[in-house]
Design an enzyme around this catalytic site. Structure first.
Site, short mmCIF file in Angstrom:
data_model
loop_
_atom_site.label_atom_id
_atom_site.label_comp_id
_atom_site.label_asym_id
_atom_site.label_seq_id
_atom_site.Cartn_x
_atom_site.Cartn_y
_atom_site.Cartn_z
N GLY A 85 14.52 -36.36 -17.34
CA GLY A 85 14.86 -37.60 -18.02
C GLY A 85 13.72 -38.59 -17.85
O GLY A 85 12.67 -38.24 -17.32
N TYR A 87 13.45 -41.20 -15.94
CA TYR A 87 13.12 -41.64 -14.59
C TYR A 87 13.46 -40.60 -13.52
O TYR A 87 13.40 -40.88 -12.34
CB TYR A 87 13.83 -42.97 -14.28
CG TYR A 87 15.33 -42.84 -14.18
CD1 TYR A 87 15.94 -42.58 -12.96
CD2 TYR A 87 16.13 -42.97 -15.30
CE1 TYR A 87 17.31 -42.46 -12.86
CE2 TYR A 87 17.50 -42.85 -15.21
CZ TYR A 87 18.08 -42.59 -13.98
OH TYR A 87 19.44 -42.46 -13.89
N ALA A 88 13.80 -39.39 -13.94
CA ALA A 88 14.18 -38.39 -12.94
C ALA A 88 13.98 -36.97 -13.46
O ALA A 88 14.01 -36.73 -14.67
CB ALA A 88 15.65 -38.59 -12.57
N ASP A 203 25.23 -46.70 -23.23
CA ASP A 203 24.43 -45.65 -23.87
C ASP A 203 25.30 -44.43 -24.19
O ASP A 203 24.92 -43.29 -23.90
CB ASP A 203 23.24 -45.25 -22.99
CG ASP A 203 22.14 -44.57 -23.82
OD1 ASP A 203 22.17 -44.70 -25.05
OD2 ASP A 203 21.28 -43.90 -23.23
P1 AMP Z 1 19.15 -37.07 -17.54
O1 AMP Z 1 17.98 -37.65 -16.83
O2 AMP Z 1 20.47 -37.46 -16.91
O3 AMP Z 1 19.12 -37.31 -19.03
O4 AMP Z 1 19.05 -35.47 -17.34
C1 AMP Z 1 18.02 -34.69 -17.95
C2 AMP Z 1 18.57 -33.31 -18.28
O5 AMP Z 1 19.00 -32.64 -17.09
C3 AMP Z 1 19.81 -33.35 -19.16
O6 AMP Z 1 19.50 -33.37 -20.51
C4 AMP Z 1 20.52 -32.05 -18.79
O7 AMP Z 1 19.94 -30.97 -19.49
C5 AMP Z 1 20.18 -31.88 -17.33
N1 AMP Z 1 21.24 -32.39 -16.47
C6 AMP Z 1 21.40 -33.66 -16.04
N2 AMP Z 1 22.47 -33.77 -15.24
C7 AMP Z 1 23.02 -32.54 -15.18
C8 AMP Z 1 24.18 -31.99 -14.51
N3 AMP Z 1 24.96 -32.77 -13.76
N4 AMP Z 1 24.44 -30.70 -14.66
C9 AMP Z 1 23.64 -29.91 -15.43
N5 AMP Z 1 22.55 -30.35 -16.09
C10 AMP Z 1 22.23 -31.65 -15.96
#
Ligand code: AMP
Length: 424
Positions: A85, A87-88, A203
């Protein structure tokens, strides 16, 4: 909230009720007494007292808070990267004591441009996920900082992708009105719970709706969330991905409430039905023009006070607000009651928009078809079609909206916030 990844999380950031059964949860600690500068007793890790050559090295000591952090960190083993994402980075992980217990570990990047090195999105996500516990909101299981000073959020693992993947995979994933009702029910309950706790998500969109192994939909990504308990407080209008952003924010409103999320819920509802984003503007100006054309032009008649919003500007040819009947052709797959609910979520004037609580009381939930049980909901395709929605068979493809007719989703267009040209 001042949370620095440069120090171990404070004791109140760490979960208080971890299961006591984890064999990896506590290192054997030395009873050698020690103390830090301010007299706090320190725990000495015996494993660190000898160097690789067997020679003596300076002992690594941990104060109780550091020790708690170590305990927490040792409960999890980090695996492959799942995604990235803004920031992570997100990794698959599992509990050390039981590899079958899977988790997602969201490792927040240290960003020097921010005070304390942590993006405000990360602070928000941590703050609100700690407070919100609901079956349709992603669970924060733990928090720890790693040795490179990054903060790690341990989240429940949601292996079945997100709603956007299902909506988009028109060739292989078929679904019907009962499925839409089930997904909408889970989304609406999550949003109601946030609002009942005075939290705005800001969001809501299909790719922030992740799916658990049992089919439960969970609202995720609280990076833009904020409290709204104080109605006098000015808030930024630059939130919510453009296609899901309500007219009041497009017009620059600085005072708003749960109605902004409800509009986004309405946009998700519409997208689930037609299987394409309903109002997909490429710019904020285009977004406003689409709202005016498809829903109606905001005027003093239908929204008293709108012309005083600082960025109010609409196309000169005023379109009257469309009635329910106008929606029946395109959205009729969810029935007249479903359309009634949809129309109420997209009321132009936020004061007239239905609330999340009122949504849950709407008659649509009680009319046929019943919401599909979560275990029977369509899942992301693993190469073949996994479920043919009964409604779809009956309706001969009615729910296959524009997506199947070549309208491409602008990849990632809606994924990032648009702080576009009109922002001042
Ligand atoms: P985010 O920074 O929350 O948008 O996460 C980036 C990507 O990581 C997402 O698009 C998902 O593909 C994956 N992801 C995030 N959180 C989860 C989770 N709790 N379980 C599985 N995949 C996740």
């Amino acid at each position: 909230m001042a949370v620095s990844p440069l120090v171990a999380p404070t004791i109140d950031m760490l979960p208080s009720s971890r299961p006591a059964s984890s064999p990896g949860k506590r290192l054997p600690t030395s009873t050698v007494p020690s103390s830090n500068d301010n007299g706090t007793p320190r725990l000495l890790l015996p494993g660190n007292r000898l160097g690789p050559d067997g020679g003596a090295t300076p002992a690594v000591t941990l104060d109780p808070i550091e020790q708690l952090n170590e305990d927490e960190k040792r409960k999890y083993v980090k695996g492959k990267k799942l995604g990235e994402g803004t920031y992570a980075n997100v990794y698959l992980g599992h509990a050390r004591h039981d590899p079958s217990v899977l988790v997602a570990i969201k490792k927040i990047k240290v960003q020097q441009q921010y005070q304390d090195g942590m993006a405000p999105d990360a602070v928000r996500e941590l703050k609100y996920l700690r407070e919100l516990h609901h079956p349709n909101i992603i669970s924060l299981l733990s928090v720890f900082s790693s040795k490179d000073q990054n903060l790690n959020l341990v989240l429940e693992y949601l292996p079945l992708g997100d709603l956007e993947m299902l909506i988009r995979d028109v060739d292989r994933v078929r679904y019907g009105a009962g499925d839409i009702k089930a997904w909408m029910g889970m989304l609406t309950r999550a949003v109601w719970f946030c609002h009942d706790n005075f939290v705005l998500h800001r969001d809501i969109k299909p790719n922030n709706l992740l799916i658990a192994a049992d089919g439960e939909v969970k609202l995720a990504d609280f990076g833009l969330a904020r409290a709204f308990a104080d109605p006098g407080r000015r808030m930024t209008a630059n939130v919510i991905t453009r296609w899901y952003r309500p007219p009041e924010l497009l017009f620059g409103a600085r005072h708003y409430g749960g109605a902004v999320d409800v509009w986004s819920v309405g946009m998700v509802f519409a997208e689930l039905i037609i299987r394409a984003p309903y109002l997909a503007g490429n710019t904020e100006v285009e977004q406003i023009a689409l709202i005016c054309k498809q829903i109606g032009t905001p005027t003093e008649d239908n929204w008293p006070g709108v012309t005083h919003l600082r960025e109010y500007t609409v196309p000169s040819d005023v379109v009257p607000v469309w009635g329910k009947d106008a929606y029946m052709g395109r959205f009729g797959a969810v029935g007249a009651d479903g359309v009634d609910l949809l129309v109420r979520t997209v009321a132009l004037d936020p004061k007239k928009r239905i609330t999340a609580r009122e949504m849950l009381e709407h008659r649509w939930w009680r009319t046929d078809p019943k919401p599909t049980p979560k275990e029977e909901l369509p899942r992301k395709s693993a190469g073949g079609e996994e479920k043919m929605g009964a409604d779809l068979k009956r309706r001969n493809g009615l729910l296959d909206g524009e997506g199947s007719n070549g309208v491409q989703r602008g990849a990632k267009v809606a994924r990032k916030l648009d702080f576009g040209a009109l922002a001042k």
